[in-house]
Design a protein around this motif. Structure first.
Motif, PDB file in Angstrom:
ATOM      1  N   SER A 130     -21.487   5.520   4.951  1.00  0.00           N
ATOM      2  CA  SER A 130     -20.611   6.391   5.553  1.00  0.00           C
ATOM      3  C   SER A 130     -20.378   5.704   7.157  1.00  0.00           C
ATOM      4  CB  SER A 130     -20.990   7.992   5.638  1.00  0.00           C
ATOM      5  OG  SER A 130     -19.956   8.696   6.251  1.00  0.00           O
ATOM      6  N   ASP A 149     -27.599   4.320   3.343  1.00  0.00           N
ATOM      7  CA  ASP A 149     -28.020   5.067   2.308  1.00  0.00           C
ATOM      8  C   ASP A 149     -29.268   4.452   1.752  1.00  0.00           C
ATOM      9  OD1 ASP A 149     -25.715   6.663   2.061  1.00  0.00           O
ATOM     10  OD2 ASP A 149     -24.829   5.525   0.495  1.00  0.00           O
ATOM     11  N   SER A 183     -25.442  12.178   4.048  1.00  0.00           N
ATOM     12  CA  SER A 183     -24.405  11.277   3.324  1.00  0.00           C
ATOM     13  C   SER A 183     -23.171  10.902   4.001  1.00  0.00           C
ATOM     14  CB  SER A 183     -23.929  12.310   2.210  1.00  0.00           C
ATOM     15  OG  SER A 183     -25.236  13.040   1.445  1.00  0.00           O
ATOM     16  N   GLU A 199     -26.990  15.937  -1.398  1.00  0.00           N
ATOM     17  CA  GLU A 199     -28.202  16.277  -2.225  1.00  0.00           C
ATOM     18  C   GLU A 199     -28.642  17.633  -2.246  1.00  0.00           C
ATOM     19  OE1 GLU A 199     -31.001  12.862  -2.515  1.00  0.00           O
ATOM     20  OE2 GLU A 199     -29.362  11.814  -3.684  1.00  0.00           O
ATOM     21  N   HIS A 233     -22.669  19.869  -3.602  1.00  0.00           N
ATOM     22  CA  HIS A 233     -22.638  18.440  -3.159  1.00  0.00           C
ATOM     23  C   HIS A 233     -21.540  18.077  -2.246  1.00  0.00           C
ATOM     24  CE1 HIS A 233     -22.752  13.932  -4.592  1.00  0.00           C
ATOM     25  NE2 HIS A 233     -23.941  14.429  -4.653  1.00  0.00           N
ATOM     26  N   LEU A 235     -20.006  15.753   0.413  1.00  0.00           N
ATOM     27  CA  LEU A 235     -19.913  14.259   0.560  1.00  0.00           C
ATOM     28  C   LEU A 235     -19.564  13.942   1.998  1.00  0.00           C
ATOM     29  CD1 LEU A 235     -19.307  12.586  -2.797  1.00  0.00           C
ATOM     30  CD2 LEU A 235     -21.328  12.169  -1.360  1.00  0.00           C
TER      31      LEU A 235
END
Lengths: 655, 143
Positions: A130, A149, A183, A199, A233, A235
């Motif tokens: 990201s 990540d 994330s 998560e 979740h 994102l």
């Protein structure tokens, strides 16, 4: 919703009292949608009227902010090919920074889509997932924030690419002290940054530090759920400097809130049915917002939402004329459709196991009566030993009375026991009980690795495929390690995704992109590679099934099909992109029945299908329905719309 | 039946040569035993309310579970950690409290358990031997 009765042309009589307007009606006006992508996971907008889309299939696409028409597309970065574009951000001069997760690169492109250079070429990024561009610090400096990540770090760079600071994941603690993994990232105005932790279903607002000062976390909120302030979740994240917008993937919405997490609204309406369009949001992964975008002859605010599940992007006009006093947050309208099947399946004995990623539970079907009958659910979402964070792989054992599950978020294997099938098939909610778990960190594998595939060997031995390495761990029926050994992987960016054991004992490991099937035999404590097959016709491999006669079945998610490979190396394909029976949309996994029939998880159509061993369609099923007369695409769509069709968007609002 | 009251039994006791007499016996609730779900542990347990052994907990009142753990494996395993929790499967929730868990050489105890409503409770004991975490479980019906 306001119910009204049209009496005559131009005359409307209110038949019920005015209801509180829903947040989706208030929070965003649908403008246009653009399909034709493979996996549009992220986007960015520049005021000049260009929307840049990162398509993780390996493409970078520019579309017009006016109507979504394609302006340019590129698959390269200089003399290299893009592999997995994962994020994009716009620089103040209108150019773009694009992350390529698998290559570990950040590339700089002009507004026209022309590649300029590699950004921060001397900096190592494991898997940049990201990216955001903004200003931070005192005095404010333009900088770039990148989420890696691989390490869970946020790397803060200057606009020229020098690393200013690395922020470790230990910064992001929930109120209970547990650590979250970032994330998505965005600048939220006033020098603040906002990060999602998909998560752990949390959002963090923080200030990047001066020098070596500790990071100051200003606000934390979240938790798993559908209600305001909760996520399922989350994102992607974006901000217009005033509001924070979160792509709340499994809640099928874009939530909007201020930097304290207050005043939450939601864009769009949960798309209950696949291919539902025009304002209905289905598994969004990212959002971009921009004020003063040149759209035609005017300037206005624009929000663009990415939905790889629908292979499309949608544009909204954000902003409210007046902030409502009361908000009715739109919650998912289920309408009896809950067959959200994820990318794993297992069959053992007369039991078929599939999983629902939204509820983090496993649905159990009994196959003994010819048609799959839903007989139980296993587990639920959470962190306790009998709960799941995610379900990455499953394998049935002991005639279907045991089930082993790989849970990548809770980082453990979980072994379940199910009661033997009764004489009469009934729904038994408490059929399963947890036997034991084994943490990944005790498998002797590289730190942070996940188990992405499970297969059953002779004597109920289990082979677990580890993503990093990659490695194969052999476990006995009590989950104790017998061996753990690396396997030789093809020299590509492909990642292992599935494992199966053939009849002759040969072990097949499938790599996703480029799709490669590698075969191994065990020699002592190690694995020897015996054959490597490149599957040129498979776009994105996602599941492997060992078939009789040394044949293999490969699930091709982006190719919307399953490919059967015979021992001579020839391939035959079943399925094509679509909604009709026999067609598939992003199939996630497959398994073989005791009679050689093939079960395919048709996740993008919220259903599963059964094919004969020769590939002929036999039935379609999901929770609570099964049918054996094939329906055309028109019939399927008509049935989906029968009870509650999509909201009609007036032509004049489509711009 | 008052769950706190000790079980009372009337027993015939042979007293002396050939003589019979009726005698009142206060029988404490015995330790109960379950085998863990993969058979690796024998778990004996009993309940205490206010340090007194009881047959059943009292709704909305704190209680303790005492545990004795015995490995059935060869060679025997040693528990490194235990976690005791309870849930109501029919209702989809657990307790509103987090018990304090102590592990000793014989087993352990979970203090501060609380069943806040009546119904079927499932007690879960997760035993960590350093390699795997195996569950032992039993039901307590409070109706």
């Amino acid at each position: 919703m306001t119910l009204s009765l049209v009496v005559a042309a131009g005359t409307t009589v209110q038949s019920v009292p005015q209801a509180i307007p829903s947040s989706s009606e208030l929070a965003g006006k649908f403008l246009w949608q653009r399909g034709g992508f493979e996996s549009p996971v992220a986007c960015a907008i520049v005021p000049a009227g260009v929307v840049a889309v990162a398509d993780s299939s390996g493409e970078f696409v520019g579309v017009s902010a006016l109507d979504g028409s394609i302006l340019w597309r590129t698959k390269s970065a200089g003399d290299e090919k893009l592999v997995e574009p994962s994020a994009v951000a716009a620089l103040p001069d209108g150019s773009f920074l694009l992350c390529d997760r698998r290559r570990g690169r950040v590339e700089h492109y002009a507004t026209s889509g022309a590649w300029i250079k590699r950004f921060a070429a001397d900096t190592f990024f494991g898997r940049p997932g990201s990216i955001a561009v903004g200003t931070a610090g005192v005095p404010p400096l333009a900088c770039v924030a990148i989420v890696d990540d691989a390490s869970g770090e946020i790397v803060i760079c200057s606009e020229t690419g020098e690393v200013i600071r690395r922020i470790g994941r230990e910064t992001f603690k929930k109120k209970d002290g547990s650590i979250c993994t970032p994330s998505g990232i965005a600048f939220a105005g006033f020098g603040r940054l906002v990060a999602t932790a998909a998560e752990q279903n949390h959002v963090f607002v923080f200030e990047p530090p001066q020098g070596s000062d500790p990071v100051r976390v200003l606000q934390v909120w979240g938790g798993r759920g559908p209600f305001p302030g909760l996520f399922n979740h989350p994102l992607g994240v974006a901000s217009d400097g005033n509001w924070i917008f979160v792509a709340d993937q499994y809640n099928h919405r874009i939530s909007r809130q201020d930097a304290r997490g207050q005043g939450q609204l939601a864009y769009g309406q949960h798309a209950v049915r696949p291919r539902e369009g025009e304002g209905a949001v289905h598994y969004p992964t990212a959002i971009a917002v921009c004020r003063d975008v040149s759209i035609g002859s005017s300037k206005r605010s624009l929000a663009v939402v990415c939905e790889p599940f629908e292979r499309r992007i949608q544009a909204f006009e954000p902003g409210l004329d007046a902030e409502p006093v009361d908000i009715r947050l739109v919650l998912p309208k289920l309408d009896g459709v809950q067959s959200h099947f994820g990318d794993s399946v297992a069959r053992e004995g007369q039991r078929l196991f599939m999983h629902d990623p939204e509820s983090c539970s496993i649905v159990v079907f009994d196959l003994s009566k010819g048609q799959p009958l839903h007989v139980s659910n296993v587990g639920s979402a959470g962190a306790k030993p009998h709960e799941f964070g995610s379900i990455d792989a499953m394998v049935g054992l002991a005639g279907g009375t045991r089930l082993l599950v790989a849970d990548g978020i809770n980082r453990r294997l979980a072994l379940w026991e199910l009661t033997p099938p009764p004489k009469e098939i009934i729904f038994e909610p408490f059929m399963a009980r947890l036997v034991k778990t084994r943490p990944y960190d005790r498998l002797g594998l590289p730190a942070g690795t996940k188990i992405v595939g499970l297969a059953r060997g002779p004597n109920d031995l289990v082979l677990a495929l580890s993503e990093e390495g990659p490695s194969i761990v052999t476990l006995d029926s009590s989950l104790r390690t017998e061996t753990a050994a690396p396997i030789s992987a093809p020299d590509t960016t492909a990642r292992p995704c599935s494992i199966a054991i053939g009849q002759s004992g040969v072990v097949g490991v499938l790599f996703d992109r480029p799709a490669i099937l590698c075969l191994y035999v065990r020699e002592g404590l190690s694995w020897r590679s015996t054959e490597t097959r490149t599957l040129a016709d498979v776009a994105c491999a996602n599941g492997l099934v060992a078939m009789p006669n040394d044949e293999w079945l490969v699930v091709d998610s982006w190719g919307d099909s399953v490919t059967r490979l015979n021992s001579e190396g020839t391939a035959s394909r079943t399925g094509s992109r679509g909604v009709a029976d026999g067609q598939l949309w992003l199939p996630g996994a497959a398994t073989i029945g005791s009679g050689g029939e093939i079960y395919v998880v048709d996740g993008g159509n919220h259903r599963a299908q059964r094919f004969s061993s020769s590939g002929d369609w036999e039935m379609t099923f999901s929770l609570g329905r099964t049918y054996t007369r094939a329906r055309t695409a028109d019939e399927v769509l008509r049935i989906r719309k029968k009870t509650d069709g999509p909201v009609a968007i007036p032509e004049d609002s489509k711009q | 039946m008052n769950p706190i009251a000790p079980r009372v039994a009337i027993a015939l006791v042979l007293c002396g040569a050939g003589s019979l007499a009726l005698q009142r016996v206060d029988a404490k609730p015995p330790w109960k035993e379950v085998t863990s779900n993969d058979g690796s542990w024998r778990v004996k347990w009993r309940l205490l309310v206010d340090q007194r052994e009881v047959e059943l907990p009292v709704p909305r009142r704190r209680f303790t579970i005492e545990l004795k753990l015995e490995s059935t494996c060869t060679p025997p395993q040693t528990p490194r950690l235990i976690v005791v929790d309870a849930q109501m499967p029919e209702h989809g929730h657990g307790m509103n409290v987090a018990p304090t868990i102590l592990l000793d050489e014989q087993g352990g105890r979970a203090d501060g358990m609380l069943f806040h409503m009546t119904g079927r409770w499932e007690v879960d004991v997760d035993i960590d031997d350093g390699c795997t975490v195996e569950r032992a479980q039993w039901n307590i019906g409070m109706y």
